[in-house]
Design a protein around this motif. Structure first.
Motif, short mmCIF file in Angstrom:
data_model
loop_
_atom_site.label_atom_id
_atom_site.label_comp_id
_atom_site.label_asym_id
_atom_site.label_seq_id
_atom_site.Cartn_x
_atom_site.Cartn_y
_atom_site.Cartn_z
N TYR A 99 -5.43 23.50 -50.25
CA TYR A 99 -4.58 24.13 -49.24
C TYR A 99 -4.19 23.00 -48.31
CZ TYR A 99 -4.31 25.75 -44.41
OH TYR A 99 -3.97 25.91 -43.10
N ASN A 100 -2.91 22.86 -48.06
CA ASN A 100 -2.48 21.84 -47.11
C ASN A 100 -1.41 22.40 -46.19
OD1 ASN A 100 -0.75 21.71 -49.47
ND2 ASN A 100 0.21 19.96 -48.52
N GLU A 101 -1.34 21.83 -45.00
CA GLU A 101 -0.43 22.34 -43.99
C GLU A 101 0.86 21.54 -43.87
OE1 GLU A 101 -2.80 22.60 -40.44
OE2 GLU A 101 -3.98 24.26 -41.26
N ASP A 102 1.02 20.49 -44.65
CA ASP A 102 2.24 19.71 -44.58
C ASP A 102 3.11 19.92 -45.82
OD1 ASP A 102 0.72 18.33 -46.42
OD2 ASP A 102 1.10 16.35 -45.55
N THR A 103 2.98 21.10 -46.40
CA THR A 103 3.74 21.45 -47.58
C THR A 103 5.16 21.88 -47.21
OG1 THR A 103 3.80 22.90 -49.51
CG2 THR A 103 2.86 23.82 -47.51
N THR A 104 6.04 21.82 -48.20
CA THR A 104 7.39 22.32 -47.96
C THR A 104 7.45 23.83 -48.16
OG1 THR A 104 7.96 21.88 -50.27
CG2 THR A 104 8.48 20.16 -48.65
N HIS A 105 6.38 24.40 -48.71
CA HIS A 105 6.28 25.85 -48.86
C HIS A 105 5.42 26.39 -47.73
CE1 HIS A 105 7.84 24.94 -52.75
NE2 HIS A 105 6.72 24.42 -53.19
N HIS A 106 5.24 27.68 -47.72
CA HIS A 106 4.35 28.21 -46.69
C HIS A 106 2.93 28.38 -47.20
CE1 HIS A 106 5.96 32.09 -48.35
NE2 HIS A 106 4.72 32.51 -48.14
N PHE A 107 2.08 28.99 -46.42
CA PHE A 107 0.65 29.08 -46.68
C PHE A 107 0.35 29.54 -48.11
CE2 PHE A 107 -3.42 31.21 -46.80
CZ PHE A 107 -4.23 30.34 -46.10
N HIS A 108 -0.33 28.69 -48.85
CA HIS A 108 -0.78 29.04 -50.19
C HIS A 108 -1.95 28.16 -50.58
CE1 HIS A 108 2.05 25.74 -50.95
NE2 HIS A 108 1.43 25.54 -52.11
N THR A 109 -2.76 28.69 -51.47
CA THR A 109 -3.93 27.97 -51.97
C THR A 109 -3.79 27.81 -53.48
OG1 THR A 109 -5.31 28.95 -50.25
CG2 THR A 109 -6.45 28.04 -52.17
N TRP A 110 -4.02 26.60 -53.94
CA TRP A 110 -4.02 26.32 -55.37
C TRP A 110 -5.45 26.50 -55.86
CZ3 TRP A 110 -0.56 22.43 -58.04
CH2 TRP A 110 0.65 22.26 -57.36
N MET A 111 -5.62 27.20 -56.97
CA MET A 111 -6.91 27.34 -57.64
C MET A 111 -6.77 26.63 -58.98
SD MET A 111 -7.55 31.35 -56.68
CE MET A 111 -9.27 31.42 -57.20
N VAL A 112 -7.22 25.38 -59.03
CA VAL A 112 -7.00 24.53 -60.20
C VAL A 112 -8.28 24.46 -61.04
CG1 VAL A 112 -6.32 22.24 -61.03
CG2 VAL A 112 -5.38 23.12 -58.87
N PRO A 113 -8.28 25.08 -62.23
CA PRO A 113 -9.46 25.03 -63.09
C PRO A 113 -9.71 23.62 -63.60
CG PRO A 113 -7.81 26.54 -63.97
CD PRO A 113 -7.19 25.82 -62.83
#
Length: 161
Positions: A99-113
């Motif tokens: 999860y990062n706050e300097d993304t070009t998208h809004h709030f989201h979390t990546w769940m990377v297996p």
């Protein structure tokens, strides 16, 4: 507006990819995995890795501290539910969360297996970017895409059944 290349090769022009996905303007490959009042989960549209899930807020915010109390509760509950399904249905033992706050998208979390094939890129968080690029550039073949779509179906059935 900016151009985004999806895993299927289609290019879409959007202001915010997350907004376009959570509103239904763009249908992610395989469809929505699970949706709540506050969040939308889907297979990542750029990286064809079996079980890689993006959990995005429906509201356009950027930071944890902008979540309402109801969103905070919903977030941890849905994140936990997805993780349990990844383990039980797809056999995924380890996941990196981003999860990062300097993304070009809004709030989201990546769940990377983490899969065995990924260890050739290293075992630390630094290995994730090369893994993602490898998936995008080398794993868009029909066989892998079909495996990803089948995993989406399995997760969707488990989470919504």
């Amino acid at each position: 507006m900016r151009n985004i290349t999806l895993s299927n090769g289609n290019i879409v022009e959007v202001e915010c990819l997350s907004c376009a996905l959570t509103s239904g303007l763009i249908e992610p490959d395989g469809g929505v995995v699970i949706e709540t009042d506050h969040f939308h989960a889907h297979q990542d549209v750029a990286y064809p890795i079996r079980g890689l899930i993006i959990l995005a807020s429906k509201r356009h915010i950027n930071c944890f501290d902008e979540l309402s109390e109801a969103e905070k509760i919903d977030y941890i509950n849905i994140l936990t539910k997805i993780r349990k399904a990844q383990r039980e249905v797809l056999g995924i033992e380890h996941v990196y969360y981003f999860y990062n706050e300097d993304t070009t998208h809004h709030f989201h979390t990546w769940m990377v297996p983490r899969y065995e094939w990924m260890y050739s890129f290293g075992r630390s968080v630094e290995s994730v970017r090369p893994v993602l690029l490898h998936a995008r550039n080398e794993m868009n073949d029909e066989e892998n895409v079909n495996e990803v779509l089948e995993a989406i179906k399995l997760l969707t059935n488990e989470l919504n059944g």
